[in-house]
Design a protein around this motif. Structure first.
Motif, PDB file in Angstrom:
ATOM      1  N   PHE A  53     -29.564  43.876  -5.551  1.00 38.71           N
ATOM      2  CA  PHE A  53     -28.845  42.830  -4.827  1.00 38.71           C
ATOM      3  C   PHE A  53     -29.564  42.477  -3.523  1.00 38.71           C
ATOM      4  O   PHE A  53     -29.621  41.305  -3.130  1.00 38.71           O
ATOM      5  CB  PHE A  53     -27.418  43.310  -4.532  1.00 38.71           C
ATOM      6  CG  PHE A  53     -26.613  42.359  -3.700  1.00 38.71           C
ATOM      7  CD1 PHE A  53     -26.129  41.186  -4.250  1.00 38.71           C
ATOM      8  CD2 PHE A  53     -26.350  42.638  -2.366  1.00 38.71           C
ATOM      9  CE1 PHE A  53     -25.378  40.305  -3.474  1.00 38.71           C
ATOM     10  CE2 PHE A  53     -25.613  41.763  -1.586  1.00 38.71           C
ATOM     11  CZ  PHE A  53     -25.117  40.594  -2.148  1.00 38.71           C
ATOM     12  N   LYS A  54     -30.147  43.445  -2.854  1.00 40.38           N
ATOM     13  CA  LYS A  54     -30.880  43.224  -1.607  1.00 40.38           C
ATOM     14  C   LYS A  54     -32.325  42.788  -1.858  1.00 40.38           C
ATOM     15  O   LYS A  54     -33.090  42.665  -0.909  1.00 40.38           O
ATOM     16  CB  LYS A  54     -30.887  44.506  -0.757  1.00 40.38           C
ATOM     17  CG  LYS A  54     -29.540  44.899  -0.240  1.00 40.38           C
ATOM     18  CD  LYS A  54     -29.088  43.920   0.809  1.00 40.38           C
ATOM     19  CE  LYS A  54     -27.820  44.363   1.478  1.00 40.38           C
ATOM     20  NZ  LYS A  54     -27.413  43.489   2.564  1.00 40.38           N
ATOM     21  N   ASP A  55     -32.689  42.545  -3.113  1.00 42.07           N
ATOM     22  CA  ASP A  55     -34.041  42.126  -3.519  1.00 42.07           C
ATOM     23  C   ASP A  55     -35.119  43.139  -3.112  1.00 42.07           C
ATOM     24  O   ASP A  55     -36.260  42.785  -2.856  1.00 42.07           O
ATOM     25  CB  ASP A  55     -34.402  40.743  -2.963  1.00 42.07           C
ATOM     26  CG  ASP A  55     -33.625  39.640  -3.663  1.00 42.07           C
ATOM     27  OD1 ASP A  55     -33.327  39.801  -4.860  1.00 42.07           O
ATOM     28  OD2 ASP A  55     -33.335  38.624  -3.002  1.00 42.07           O
ATOM     29  N   ILE A  56     -34.757  44.387  -3.058  1.00 38.58           N
ATOM     30  CA  ILE A  56     -35.724  45.445  -2.784  1.00 38.58           C
ATOM     31  C   ILE A  56     -36.434  45.834  -4.075  1.00 38.58           C
ATOM     32  O   ILE A  56     -37.627  46.115  -4.062  1.00 38.58           O
ATOM     33  CB  ILE A  56     -35.031  46.660  -2.132  1.00 38.58           C
ATOM     34  CG1 ILE A  56     -34.450  46.235  -0.780  1.00 38.58           C
ATOM     35  CG2 ILE A  56     -35.969  47.839  -1.996  1.00 38.58           C
ATOM     36  CD1 ILE A  56     -33.581  47.276  -0.119  1.00 38.58           C
ATOM     37  N   ILE A  57     -35.678  45.828  -5.174  1.00 37.34           N
ATOM     38  CA  ILE A  57     -36.264  46.125  -6.479  1.00 37.34           C
ATOM     39  C   ILE A  57     -35.850  45.042  -7.463  1.00 37.34           C
ATOM     40  O   ILE A  57     -34.924  44.280  -7.213  1.00 37.34           O
ATOM     41  CB  ILE A  57     -35.819  47.511  -7.020  1.00 37.34           C
ATOM     42  CG1 ILE A  57     -34.309  47.538  -7.252  1.00 37.34           C
ATOM     43  CG2 ILE A  57     -36.256  48.631  -6.110  1.00 37.34           C
ATOM     44  CD1 ILE A  57     -33.830  48.774  -7.989  1.00 37.34           C
ATOM     45  N   SER A  58     -36.554  44.986  -8.587  1.00 38.40           N
ATOM     46  CA  SER A  58     -36.210  44.072  -9.673  1.00 38.40           C
ATOM     47  C   SER A  58     -36.024  44.913 -10.938  1.00 38.40           C
ATOM     48  O   SER A  58     -36.884  45.724 -11.282  1.00 38.40           O
ATOM     49  CB  SER A  58     -37.336  43.055  -9.882  1.00 38.40           C
ATOM     50  OG  SER A  58     -37.036  42.230 -10.973  1.00 38.40           O
ATOM     51  N   ILE A  59     -34.902  44.729 -11.621  1.00 32.38           N
ATOM     52  CA  ILE A  59     -34.582  45.529 -12.795  1.00 32.38           C
ATOM     53  C   ILE A  59     -34.867  44.718 -14.052  1.00 32.38           C
ATOM     54  O   ILE A  59     -34.358  43.616 -14.217  1.00 32.38           O
ATOM     55  CB  ILE A  59     -33.107  45.972 -12.769  1.00 32.38           C
ATOM     56  CG1 ILE A  59     -32.837  46.819 -11.530  1.00 32.38           C
ATOM     57  CG2 ILE A  59     -32.759  46.756 -14.038  1.00 32.38           C
ATOM     58  CD1 ILE A  59     -31.388  47.178 -11.325  1.00 32.38           C
ATOM     59  N   ASN A  60     -35.703  45.270 -14.934  1.00 31.87           N
ATOM     60  CA  ASN A  60     -35.998  44.647 -16.225  1.00 31.87           C
ATOM     61  C   ASN A  60     -34.951  45.161 -17.215  1.00 31.87           C
ATOM     62  O   ASN A  60     -35.098  46.225 -17.806  1.00 31.87           O
ATOM     63  CB  ASN A  60     -37.411  45.014 -16.670  1.00 31.87           C
ATOM     64  CG  ASN A  60     -37.798  44.343 -17.969  1.00 31.87           C
ATOM     65  OD1 ASN A  60     -36.963  43.772 -18.659  1.00 31.87           O
ATOM     66  ND2 ASN A  60     -39.073  44.423 -18.295  1.00 31.87           N
ATOM     67  N   LEU A  64     -34.837  48.263 -20.092  1.00 33.95           N
ATOM     68  CA  LEU A  64     -33.820  49.292 -19.922  1.00 33.95           C
ATOM     69  C   LEU A  64     -32.987  49.463 -21.184  1.00 33.95           C
ATOM     70  O   LEU A  64     -32.698  50.582 -21.610  1.00 33.95           O
ATOM     71  CB  LEU A  64     -32.924  48.951 -18.729  1.00 33.95           C
ATOM     72  CG  LEU A  64     -31.839  49.947 -18.360  1.00 33.95           C
ATOM     73  CD1 LEU A  64     -32.458  51.277 -17.956  1.00 33.95           C
ATOM     74  CD2 LEU A  64     -30.989  49.395 -17.237  1.00 33.95           C
ATOM     75  N   GLU A  65     -32.639  48.357 -21.811  1.00 39.11           N
ATOM     76  CA  GLU A  65     -31.873  48.409 -23.068  1.00 39.11           C
ATOM     77  C   GLU A  65     -32.685  49.059 -24.181  1.00 39.11           C
ATOM     78  O   GLU A  65     -32.180  49.883 -24.941  1.00 39.11           O
ATOM     79  CB  GLU A  65     -31.446  47.008 -23.478  1.00 39.11           C
ATOM     80  CG  GLU A  65     -30.620  46.981 -24.744  1.00 39.11           C
ATOM     81  CD  GLU A  65     -30.209  45.572 -25.143  1.00 39.11           C
ATOM     82  OE1 GLU A  65     -29.590  45.436 -26.199  1.00 39.11           O
ATOM     83  OE2 GLU A  65     -30.526  44.611 -24.411  1.00 39.11           O
ATOM     84  N   THR A  66     -33.963  48.724 -24.271  1.00 40.60           N
ATOM     85  CA  THR A  66     -34.839  49.329 -25.282  1.00 40.60           C
ATOM     86  C   THR A  66     -34.950  50.829 -25.067  1.00 40.60           C
ATOM     87  O   THR A  66     -34.858  51.609 -26.020  1.00 40.60           O
ATOM     88  CB  THR A  66     -36.243  48.694 -25.224  1.00 40.60           C
ATOM     89  OG1 THR A  66     -36.126  47.285 -25.417  1.00 40.60           O
ATOM     90  CG2 THR A  66     -37.148  49.282 -26.275  1.00 40.60           C
ATOM     91  N   ASN A  69     -31.699  52.535 -26.151  1.00 39.78           N
ATOM     92  CA  ASN A  69     -31.526  52.562 -27.610  1.00 39.78           C
ATOM     93  C   ASN A  69     -32.417  53.600 -28.271  1.00 39.78           C
ATOM     94  O   ASN A  69     -32.092  54.102 -29.344  1.00 39.78           O
ATOM     95  CB  ASN A  69     -31.790  51.183 -28.214  1.00 39.78           C
ATOM     96  CG  ASN A  69     -30.681  50.206 -27.888  1.00 39.78           C
ATOM     97  OD1 ASN A  69     -29.549  50.599 -27.636  1.00 39.78           O
ATOM     98  ND2 ASN A  69     -31.018  48.924 -27.877  1.00 39.78           N
ATOM     99  N   GLN A  70     -33.536  53.936 -27.685  1.00 40.44           N
ATOM    100  CA  GLN A  70     -34.420  54.949 -28.248  1.00 40.44           C
ATOM    101  C   GLN A  70     -33.824  56.341 -28.131  1.00 40.44           C
ATOM    102  O   GLN A  70     -34.209  57.241 -28.873  1.00 40.44           O
ATOM    103  CB  GLN A  70     -35.782  54.922 -27.557  1.00 40.44           C
ATOM    104  CG  GLN A  70     -36.612  53.720 -27.910  1.00 40.44           C
ATOM    105  CD  GLN A  70     -37.904  53.661 -27.113  1.00 40.44           C
ATOM    106  OE1 GLN A  70     -38.097  54.427 -26.177  1.00 40.44           O
ATOM    107  NE2 GLN A  70     -38.774  52.749 -27.476  1.00 40.44           N
ATOM    108  N   GLY A  71     -32.860  56.535 -27.257  1.00 37.03           N
ATOM    109  CA  GLY A  71     -32.219  57.836 -27.097  1.00 37.03           C
ATOM    110  C   GLY A  71     -31.425  58.249 -28.317  1.00 37.03           C
ATOM    111  O   GLY A  71     -31.223  59.432 -28.564  1.00 37.03           O
ATOM    112  N   GLY A  72     -30.961  57.322 -29.125  1.00 33.34           N
ATOM    113  CA  GLY A  72     -30.183  57.634 -30.320  1.00 33.34           C
ATOM    114  C   GLY A  72     -31.024  57.900 -31.542  1.00 33.34           C
ATOM    115  O   GLY A  72     -30.498  58.076 -32.635  1.00 33.34           O
ATOM    116  N   SER A  73     -32.342  57.964 -31.403  1.00 43.25           N
ATOM    117  CA  SER A  73     -33.207  58.147 -32.562  1.00 43.25           C
ATOM    118  C   SER A  73     -33.292  59.593 -33.024  1.00 43.25           C
ATOM    119  O   SER A  73     -33.873  59.875 -34.054  1.00 43.25           O
ATOM    120  CB  SER A  73     -34.615  57.626 -32.253  1.00 43.25           C
ATOM    121  OG  SER A  73     -35.195  58.382 -31.217  1.00 43.25           O
TER     122      SER A  73
END
Length: 106
Positions: A53-60, A64-66, A69-73
């Motif tokens: 929110f403070k534009d310090i970081i940018s979240i992809n 993150l979703e990919t 989802n790999q955790g359930g493999s």
């Protein structure tokens, strides 16, 4: 027949007792640890959202979703555990009941 009955029941009762007590302890501990882990994950998520929110970081979010989802493999690992539990059914059933009670207590 009366002499064989105690020799057959004793190991069964021992397995049920040990399984139930062990399951109770594990269930209680798992619930307490799960609460702590959920709190830490929630706090980290809030921190990341604040920094984004403070534009310090940018979240992809796609990456993150990919990653999530790999955790359930690794579901195949649970199959081996289930097979072992079925082979030891008296212990496993009392252990599962103990876990349920422990989770309710925690």
């Amino acid at each position: 027949m009366s002499e064989q009955t105690p020799s057959l029941i004793t190991p069964l009762v021992t397995q049920l007792g040990v399984g139930g007590i062990g399951g109770l302890a594990v269930g209680y501990a798992v619930k307490k640890i799960a609460k702590i882990v959920a709190f830490i994950i929630g706090l980290a998520f809030l921190m990341l959202q604040y920094l984004a929110f403070k534009d310090i970081i940018s979240i992809n979010y796609g990456a993150l979703e990919t990653w999530a989802n790999q955790g359930g493999s690794n579901v195949g690992a649970a199959e081996g555990i289930l097979t072992t539990m079925i082979a030891n059914l008296p212990f496993a059933s009392s252990f599962i009941v103990g876990i349920g009670i422990g989770l309710k207590m925690g």
